[in-house]
Design a protein around this motif. Sequence first.
Motif, PDB file in Angstrom:
ATOM      1  N   ALA A  80      64.219  74.591  51.138  1.00  0.00           N
ATOM      2  CA  ALA A  80      64.416  74.673  49.689  1.00  0.00           C
ATOM      3  C   ALA A  80      65.864  74.985  49.330  1.00  0.00           C
ATOM      4  CB  ALA A  80      63.490  75.736  49.092  1.00  0.00           C
ATOM      5  N   LEU A  81      66.597  75.637  50.236  1.00  0.00           N
ATOM      6  CA  LEU A  81      68.001  75.953  49.965  1.00  0.00           C
ATOM      7  C   LEU A  81      68.869  74.705  49.849  1.00  0.00           C
ATOM      8  CD1 LEU A  81      68.360  79.072  52.263  1.00  0.00           C
ATOM      9  CD2 LEU A  81      68.919  79.019  49.831  1.00  0.00           C
ATOM     10  N   PRO A 287      69.949  81.519  44.812  1.00  0.00           N
ATOM     11  CA  PRO A 287      70.660  80.234  44.671  1.00  0.00           C
ATOM     12  C   PRO A 287      69.734  79.065  44.379  1.00  0.00           C
ATOM     13  CG  PRO A 287      71.376  81.392  46.656  1.00  0.00           C
ATOM     14  CD  PRO A 287      70.176  82.118  46.135  1.00  0.00           C
ATOM     15  N   VAL A 288      68.521  79.091  44.938  1.00  0.00           N
ATOM     16  CA  VAL A 288      67.568  78.012  44.673  1.00  0.00           C
ATOM     17  C   VAL A 288      67.126  78.027  43.210  1.00  0.00           C
ATOM     18  CG1 VAL A 288      65.360  76.994  45.345  1.00  0.00           C
ATOM     19  CG2 VAL A 288      66.800  78.095  47.065  1.00  0.00           C
ATOM     20  N   LEU A 289      66.847  79.245  42.698  1.00  0.00           N
ATOM     21  CA  LEU A 289      66.423  79.357  41.302  1.00  0.00           C
ATOM     22  C   LEU A 289      67.512  78.914  40.337  1.00  0.00           C
ATOM     23  CD1 LEU A 289      64.503  82.773  41.336  1.00  0.00           C
ATOM     24  CD2 LEU A 289      63.529  80.477  41.106  1.00  0.00           C
ATOM     25  N   LEU A 290      68.742  79.405  40.566  1.00  0.00           N
ATOM     26  CA  LEU A 290      69.825  79.110  39.629  1.00  0.00           C
ATOM     27  C   LEU A 290      70.381  77.703  39.815  1.00  0.00           C
ATOM     28  CD1 LEU A 290      71.790  82.492  39.725  1.00  0.00           C
ATOM     29  CD2 LEU A 290      70.120  81.718  38.040  1.00  0.00           C
ATOM     30  N   GLY A 291      70.390  77.210  41.067  1.00  0.00           N
ATOM     31  CA  GLY A 291      70.987  75.912  41.328  1.00  0.00           C
ATOM     32  C   GLY A 291      70.048  74.744  41.179  1.00  0.00           C
ATOM     33  N   PHE A 292      68.722  74.998  41.221  1.00  0.00           N
ATOM     34  CA  PHE A 292      67.785  73.877  41.119  1.00  0.00           C
ATOM     35  C   PHE A 292      66.612  74.139  40.181  1.00  0.00           C
ATOM     36  CE2 PHE A 292      63.876  71.764  42.503  1.00  0.00           C
ATOM     37  CZ  PHE A 292      64.250  70.439  42.359  1.00  0.00           C
ATOM     38  N   VAL A 293      65.871  75.234  40.410  1.00  0.00           N
ATOM     39  CA  VAL A 293      64.609  75.432  39.700  1.00  0.00           C
ATOM     40  C   VAL A 293      64.819  75.533  38.201  1.00  0.00           C
ATOM     41  CG1 VAL A 293      62.614  76.947  39.430  1.00  0.00           C
ATOM     42  CG2 VAL A 293      63.530  76.489  41.711  1.00  0.00           C
ATOM     43  N   LEU A 294      65.739  76.400  37.748  1.00  0.00           N
ATOM     44  CA  LEU A 294      65.958  76.575  36.310  1.00  0.00           C
ATOM     45  C   LEU A 294      66.430  75.297  35.620  1.00  0.00           C
ATOM     46  CD1 LEU A 294      67.445  80.168  35.893  1.00  0.00           C
ATOM     47  CD2 LEU A 294      65.188  79.323  35.235  1.00  0.00           C
ATOM     48  N   PRO A 295      67.504  74.638  36.106  1.00  0.00           N
ATOM     49  CA  PRO A 295      67.911  73.407  35.426  1.00  0.00           C
ATOM     50  C   PRO A 295      66.867  72.308  35.506  1.00  0.00           C
ATOM     51  CG  PRO A 295      69.227  73.753  37.400  1.00  0.00           C
ATOM     52  CD  PRO A 295      68.470  75.003  37.165  1.00  0.00           C
ATOM     53  N   ALA A 296      66.181  72.160  36.659  1.00  0.00           N
ATOM     54  CA  ALA A 296      65.169  71.113  36.779  1.00  0.00           C
ATOM     55  C   ALA A 296      63.981  71.386  35.857  1.00  0.00           C
ATOM     56  CB  ALA A 296      64.697  71.003  38.229  1.00  0.00           C
TER      57      ALA A 296
END
Length: 535
Positions: A80-81, A287-296
């Motif tokens: 996921a990272l 980093p996964v939350l801020l870099g992918f989950v939130l924007p997606a």
Amino acid sequence: MASLVIAGLVLVPVLALVWQAAHGSEGLWGHLASHVLPYALSQTAILMAGVGVLTAGIGTGVAWLVVAHDFPGRRVLEWALLLPLAVPTYIVAYAYLDMLHPLGPFQSAVRAALGYDNPRDFRLPDIRSMTGAILLLGLVLYPYVYLPVRAMFMTQAANLVEVAHTLGTTRRQILWRVALPLARPAIAVGTSLALMETLNDIGASEFLGVQSLTISVYTTWVTRSDLAGASQIALAMLLLVVALISLERWARRKQRYSVSAQRARSMARQPLAGFARWGALCVCLLPVLLGFVLPAAYLAIEAWKRFQFAGLSARLLTEARNTFILSALATVAVLVCGLVIAYAARIFPQRGMQIIHRVASLGYAMPGTILALGILIAAGGLDRWIGQTAKGLLGIDPGLVLIGSGLALGFAYLVRFLAISAGSVEAGLTRIPRSYDQSARTLGQGITGTLRHVHLPLSKAALAAAGLLVFVDCMKELSATLLLRPLNFETLATHLYGEAARGTYEEAAIAALAIVLVGIPAVILLARVGRDTAR
């Protein structure tokens, strides 16, 4: 011969830039050198320094945690990272600009919780800043460091760690004295890739108010109509890329890293307990939350709202079709040329072929803006020659044949992503024993027959992986597409850029989500390839 022609075509944009820059900028170069270039250089240097430190720190830290320790969620976080790679930098900037707008959902929720009614009474610092750009780019680009460093940690011999333990070294000291020195090449390479992507970025930097060299090239050409001045700034960027690569290689010129393959084994993971296990989970999850989950997630919500309100517009469907057709055709061309380069290097392993291979791979190191500008100069000159010739012989003016038809844009994709194809195909060919070639020759097969009956069937997986990566990169490419697309021709990336530049974020949510969804399979493939390679 074909590989030599392909390598020569890669050099065309650079030679065109040099030719155009030598013609001067009609008196504007003095202004650019005094007022534009110093500020753009300083902004670019600050941005690259911040992104470099952030990506190296995040990528190396999370790689050490998932390889050397055992904690809840480690198996999922290990792949996921890599998910932030599925979201282009300009899409992350677009999403966070809308989320963190003074009238956006986040600040509205904070004001409601604190009892404020008016945005003038309370507002958070503006994300449109150098700090915001560094944070967002770092959160998206850290996987460039994470992927090679994780592979390096996984392949380090466990006996080195055990010897360090017998000498009284703690686990933390092993990280600083053993693991990090051995992983330095991977950190340097990954950070260099992240910095080159930072230099290539045009959408996020412009959205976040950073006047980088890439933005200066674009505005000098489009706003000031100074093609020669833009070429001179582009050459300065190219020199910066060369200096960056040279510095990375010079820094480790005298260092050698080798481990006995016969006795090498992965280090045993240390189970974490108490607060440490949940702290490791939070550090890797952030980093996964801020870099992918939130924007997606935000894009999915906004895209659904837009779909319920207006459905899928015919314009968006047309842009999706344009994106798919252009990316598919470019992918086929890139795969064919990459196969030619890699196969020629296998058949003729002389030093001259190695030089041709390196030259053909230069395009990936060039930012898209530099590449597009060089191709624009060359294609524009060739279009003028074609028009004059056709008018003299046939009495007709065909117009902009290369630029107007999209051939120039396809050529930009070919030069930009040829290194991905050639590298992936070469990696697939190296797994085929040369005895197979000799057996095919004894059965009467020539070079072409051996390729068709032996190498292509055995390299299908490598070709498919390369095709997927190239296709996704073509869909995400913004800089070259923005400069070279024909008139009235839009892709999903340029549509998103236009809507974000106008501030109508809700209009671009579906296009942004489509690009993210297409990028996820490529990230899963990267995670699988990285895991299998390390094993």
